[in-house]
Motif scaffolding. Structure first.
Motif, PDB file in Angstrom:
ATOM      1  N   ASN A   1       1.827  35.165  18.186  1.00  0.00           N
ATOM      2  CA  ASN A   1       0.421  34.890  18.437  1.00  0.00           C
ATOM      3  C   ASN A   1       0.148  33.511  19.006  1.00  0.00           C
ATOM      4  O   ASN A   1      -0.997  33.103  19.044  1.00  0.00           O
ATOM      5  N   THR A   2       1.162  32.776  19.436  1.00  0.00           N
ATOM      6  CA  THR A   2       0.912  31.438  19.952  1.00  0.00           C
ATOM      7  C   THR A   2       1.188  31.385  21.441  1.00  0.00           C
ATOM      8  O   THR A   2       2.061  32.075  21.958  1.00  0.00           O
ATOM      9  N   THR A   3       0.411  30.564  22.118  1.00  0.00           N
ATOM     10  CA  THR A   3       0.630  30.282  23.527  1.00  0.00           C
ATOM     11  C   THR A   3       1.408  28.988  23.592  1.00  0.00           C
ATOM     12  O   THR A   3       1.002  28.000  23.007  1.00  0.00           O
TER      13      THR A   3
ATOM     14  N   THR B   1      10.127  25.551  18.141  1.00  0.00           N
ATOM     15  CA  THR B   1       8.696  25.467  18.424  1.00  0.00           C
ATOM     16  C   THR B   1       8.142  24.316  17.607  1.00  0.00           C
ATOM     17  O   THR B   1       8.108  24.379  16.379  1.00  0.00           O
ATOM     18  N   LEU B   2       7.758  23.242  18.285  1.00  0.00           N
ATOM     19  CA  LEU B   2       7.254  22.035  17.636  1.00  0.00           C
ATOM     20  C   LEU B   2       5.753  22.151  17.463  1.00  0.00           C
ATOM     21  O   LEU B   2       5.039  22.440  18.420  1.00  0.00           O
TER      22      LEU B   2
ATOM     23  N   ASN C   1      -5.112  18.801  17.647  1.00  0.00           N
ATOM     24  CA  ASN C   1      -5.608  17.508  18.136  1.00  0.00           C
ATOM     25  C   ASN C   1      -4.730  16.943  19.248  1.00  0.00           C
ATOM     26  O   ASN C   1      -5.177  16.099  20.025  1.00  0.00           O
ATOM     27  N   ALA C   2      -3.474  17.387  19.315  1.00  0.00           N
ATOM     28  CA  ALA C   2      -2.552  16.891  20.337  1.00  0.00           C
ATOM     29  C   ALA C   2      -2.529  17.770  21.579  1.00  0.00           C
ATOM     30  O   ALA C   2      -1.802  17.480  22.525  1.00  0.00           O
ATOM     31  N   ALA C   3      -3.322  18.840  21.600  1.00  0.00           N
ATOM     32  CA  ALA C   3      -3.320  19.778  22.731  1.00  0.00           C
ATOM     33  C   ALA C   3      -3.587  19.053  24.041  1.00  0.00           C
ATOM     34  O   ALA C   3      -4.451  18.182  24.122  1.00  0.00           O
TER      35      ALA C   3
ATOM     36  N   GLN D   1      -2.543  24.529  24.040  1.00  0.00           N
ATOM     37  CA  GLN D   1      -3.859  24.486  23.411  1.00  0.00           C
ATOM     38  C   GLN D   1      -3.796  24.757  21.909  1.00  0.00           C
ATOM     39  O   GLN D   1      -4.658  24.329  21.162  1.00  0.00           O
ATOM     40  N   ASP D   2      -2.759  25.484  21.470  1.00  0.00           N
ATOM     41  CA  ASP D   2      -2.594  25.751  20.044  1.00  0.00           C
ATOM     42  C   ASP D   2      -1.851  24.622  19.327  1.00  0.00           C
ATOM     43  O   ASP D   2      -1.583  24.716  18.135  1.00  0.00           O
TER      44      ASP D   2
END
Length: 188
Positions: A40-42, A99-100, A105-107, A137-138
């Motif tokens: 579910n992550t981009t 996957t880090l 907030n860091a997007a 963005q995630d």
């Protein structure tokens, strides 16, 4: 006397069954959460196709740099990932994927990253340059290291250059098995 023995045996069997069922539920629940997180992550993807041979007795200390900062857990800054999910499919020829998770907030921030994998203090992945990546963005970024590794790594060292002149370094203790595992940092 015999009735007490049968009663004790029945209670022990019930307790063991409950413990086994609870363990199975916990393990399967964690496995499902890791799979859902991965699906579910981009993510921005960077692939290192280092296919050089990884033999020799390089130690973990040989990869450290004089510009690497040591920190304690109270010094967590915006450049450190809060957690990292490592994935190995069990094939020694496909390497590792990390996957880090930096948080939302860091997007959009651009950083430089490199990852070294070790087993028993022997470097398994090659020595390569920092890779420039943009955090999705995630709040995550996915780094794939396609270096063939003959063993599962037990330690990963992640070095990050957030662009402010400091190089941040953190280490992660890994289980030596295939599948996904989410780790929090142990700072260098």
């Amino acid at each position: 006397m015999r009735d007490n023995s049968v009663l004790i045996i029945c209670i022990c069997i019930i307790i063991c069954t409950v413990i086994i069922a609870a363990t199975a539920i916990i393990v399967l629940d964690n496995h499902d959460e890791n799979n859902n997180t991965n699906q579910n992550t981009t993510q921005a993807t960077v692939t290192n196709n280092n296919s050089s041979s990884n033999s020799g007795g390089n130690s973990a200390s040989s990869s450290s740099s004089s510009s690497t900062q040591s920190t304690s857990s109270s010094d967590i800054g915006p450049g450190y990932p809060s957690s990292v999910t490592f994935y190995s499919d069990g094939n020694p020829n496909t390497g590792e994927t990390a996957t880090l998770n930096f948080g939302t907030n860091a997007a959009g921030k651009t950083i430089k990253v490199r990852i070294f994998y070790y087993r028993d203090s022997e470097k398994l992945s090659g020595n390569y340059e920092f890779q420039t990546v943009t955090i999705g963005q995630d709040g995550t970024v996915k780094i794939t290291d396609n270096t063939p590794m003959s063993k599962y790594p037990d330690t990963a060292e992640i070095q990050i250059d957030p662009g402010d002149g400091n190089r941040l370094s953190s280490n992660y203790d890994l289980g030596t098995y295939s599948g996904s595992q989410t780790c929090t940092p142990r700072y260098a």
